[in-house]
Write an enzyme that holds these catalytic residues in place. Sequence first.
Site, PDB file in Angstrom:
ATOM      1  N   LYS A  69       0.817  -1.217   0.000  1.00 14.13           N
ATOM      2  CA  LYS A  69       0.000   0.000   0.000  1.00 14.13           C
ATOM      3  C   LYS A  69       0.849   1.265   0.000  1.00 14.13           C
ATOM      4  CE  LYS A  69      -2.536   0.180   3.591  1.00 14.13           C
ATOM      5  NZ  LYS A  69      -1.686   1.009   4.462  1.00 14.13           N
ATOM      6  N   THR A  71       4.016   1.550  -0.876  1.00 13.78           N
ATOM      7  CA  THR A  71       4.752   1.577  -2.144  1.00 13.78           C
ATOM      8  C   THR A  71       3.862   2.112  -3.260  1.00 13.78           C
ATOM      9  OG1 THR A  71       6.122  -0.290  -1.454  1.00 13.78           O
ATOM     10  CG2 THR A  71       5.991   0.152  -3.823  1.00 13.78           C
ATOM     11  N   ARG A  92       2.190   8.707   7.051  1.00 16.65           N
ATOM     12  CA  ARG A  92       2.516   8.560   8.471  1.00 16.65           C
ATOM     13  C   ARG A  92       4.012   8.329   8.664  1.00 16.65           C
ATOM     14  NH1 ARG A  92      -0.762   3.603  10.472  1.00 16.65           N
ATOM     15  NH2 ARG A  92      -0.148   2.853   8.431  1.00 16.65           N
ATOM     16  N   LYS A 103       6.942  -6.280  11.126  1.00 18.32           N
ATOM     17  CA  LYS A 103       6.190  -5.617  10.068  1.00 18.32           C
ATOM     18  C   LYS A 103       7.088  -4.818   9.131  1.00 18.32           C
ATOM     19  CE  LYS A 103       2.371  -2.381   9.331  1.00 18.32           C
ATOM     20  NZ  LYS A 103       3.118  -1.275   8.727  1.00 18.32           N
ATOM     21  N   ALA A 271      -3.336   1.742  13.043  1.00 24.24           N
ATOM     22  CA  ALA A 271      -4.715   1.668  12.561  1.00 24.24           C
ATOM     23  C   ALA A 271      -5.519   0.570  13.243  1.00 24.24           C
ATOM     24  CB  ALA A 271      -4.736   1.452  11.053  1.00 24.24           C
ATOM     25  N   PHE A 299      -3.407  -0.390   7.272  1.00 21.54           N
ATOM     26  CA  PHE A 299      -3.981  -1.728   7.137  1.00 21.54           C
ATOM     27  C   PHE A 299      -5.084  -1.746   6.075  1.00 21.54           C
ATOM     28  CE2 PHE A 299      -2.314  -2.185  11.627  1.00 21.54           C
ATOM     29  CZ  PHE A 299      -1.248  -2.965  11.252  1.00 21.54           C
ATOM     30  N   PHE A 380       3.058  -9.234  -9.622  1.00 16.74           N
ATOM     31  CA  PHE A 380       4.193 -10.092  -9.337  1.00 16.74           C
ATOM     32  C   PHE A 380       4.482 -10.939 -10.585  1.00 16.74           C
ATOM     33  CE2 PHE A 380       3.301  -8.773  -5.140  1.00 16.74           C
ATOM     34  CZ  PHE A 380       4.385  -9.096  -4.336  1.00 16.74           C
ATOM     35  N   TRP A 408       6.978  -0.649  -7.956  1.00 21.97           N
ATOM     36  CA  TRP A 408       8.091  -1.207  -7.169  1.00 21.97           C
ATOM     37  C   TRP A 408       9.296  -1.463  -8.074  1.00 21.97           C
ATOM     38  CZ3 TRP A 408      10.769  -5.874  -7.237  1.00 21.97           C
ATOM     39  CH2 TRP A 408      11.553  -6.150  -6.110  1.00 21.97           C
TER      40      TRP A 408
END
Length: 554
Positions: A69, A71, A92, A103, A271, A299, A380, A408
């Site tokens: 998210k 990225t 954030r 994480k 979150a 999240f 991917f 990415w």
Amino acid sequence: MKTDIQIAQENVSLDIKSIAEGQGIDSSYFEAYGNNKAKINNNLLKELKTEGKLILVTAINPTPAGEGKTTTSIGLADSLNKIGKKVALALREPSLGPVFGIKGGATGGGYAQVVPMEEINLHFTGDFHAIGAANNLLAAMLDNHIYQGNELNINPETITWRRAVDMNDRQLRNIVSGLGKKTDGVERNDGFDITVASEVMAVLCLSKDLADLKQRLARIIVGYNFDGQPVTSGDLKAAGAMAALLKEAIKPNLVQTLEHTPAYIHGGPFANIAHGCNSIIATKLALGLNDYVVTEAGFGADLGAEKFLDIKCRVAGLKPNAVVVVATVRALKYNGGIAKEELESENIEALKHGMANLLQHVSNITTVYGLPCVVAINRFPSDTENEIQLVSNKCKELGVNVVLSEVWAKGSDGGIELANEVVRLCQTESDFRFCYSLEDSIEEKLNALVKRIYHGNKVVFTDEARAQMQKLEELGFGNLPICVAKTQYSFTDDPKILGAPKDFDITVRQLKVSAGAGFIVALTGSIMTMPGLPKIPAAESIDIDNDGRITGLF
């Protein structure tokens, strides 16, 4: 492929002063922290008259397969910049707990990152330390007041204010403080929250200016007296000193992406515990200086986006112009019941089952909140054309387009199609509305969230939570919005139930008011305000060489 930190360290950033100049920020509002980051005086907000388009990036429920998210948010901003739009990010700040835990950080990945990534993930400009200090000053003044005679008649058994540290440290969840000699304090049960769960963090992120910050700090409830009435930070005369500690922390931080797009990174409530959004000040500052602003909520959309829309937008008077829901084919197959080790293989049946999670989030955004939406699929190499076509077809049945994102691997070049779709959505009409009314009772608000967002049956209260609800309504807090503390992995309060389940209840085991932040926290499941480290924490892989070069940080 190079690691994230290698890509970031090889990048040549512009002097942060030139980024500020490109934003039209006068030097009188600009405070450099070295050459690569700065604080922006929030008094600049008073001079800004225009407001750009606001784009919210959210996601499906997170899985071990990853969604990307942040990225996507960064790559989208770079792509909007590349097609000629004046754009900035509003994100954030990362917490040290996840950085050293499991994480990870919050600066994106690959060729869609904000820099300096090491500094942003490690201390940054000291905002979190200031928030922790303000939190702990209030704790110290509270215990000192009781020790010095307890003029406010505080009942020590009702104290709700905990100490804070920005680290995953389960050992500090429950402690006994005040042990030792009589002069060492009054012995009582105590504990620590992680700094991002502190109400001071929420207060900072929801404050509109310094005056609002002081008022909110004064309203923080620390406990109750023996008559059952709330005792506040204002009663303890702590708000002024707390605000003084936050004098610099309230100013948004300015950095840049790898492609020199401005990024305002400020505040960082979790979150699943708190409301999960960056500060109102940073968001409004970015909106006043740019035609487009990309922001994100933590999240999945059932947590971060819901709180962004029902809490932050309500408080700040914001209205998003478009929403991006991020997903991966891998994560959708995981939601369909496939083990992480088998996600590389095509599995149409699992994808069909897992699609329910994505479609429910999309439907919530478009039908509950009335906002235009696009699905961004982080591609991917293992994704097949059949799988991507299935996702596209199912989303189109809801009137929502699907766009592949490859930011990415390709940076802004991988998000041009997404940027164009977002621009198109921002030009469409919307009918933004909230999930519930503030006039509803606490129980009605919670039921609205359970039924309309989670798609469950109803909310169930423990005896303790129901008594707390009645007390909060008697004290006049029933008209506040709700901040549900819930697992991020599921629409339910059970992290093991994936997909889009139906026919379930959500059990609220505790309710407490964050009077300074201005919302009621409903704790569900086994959610905790102080996480712990995993068996093999990420900290074991982080190091620094004799030249000061950090390794192992993603």
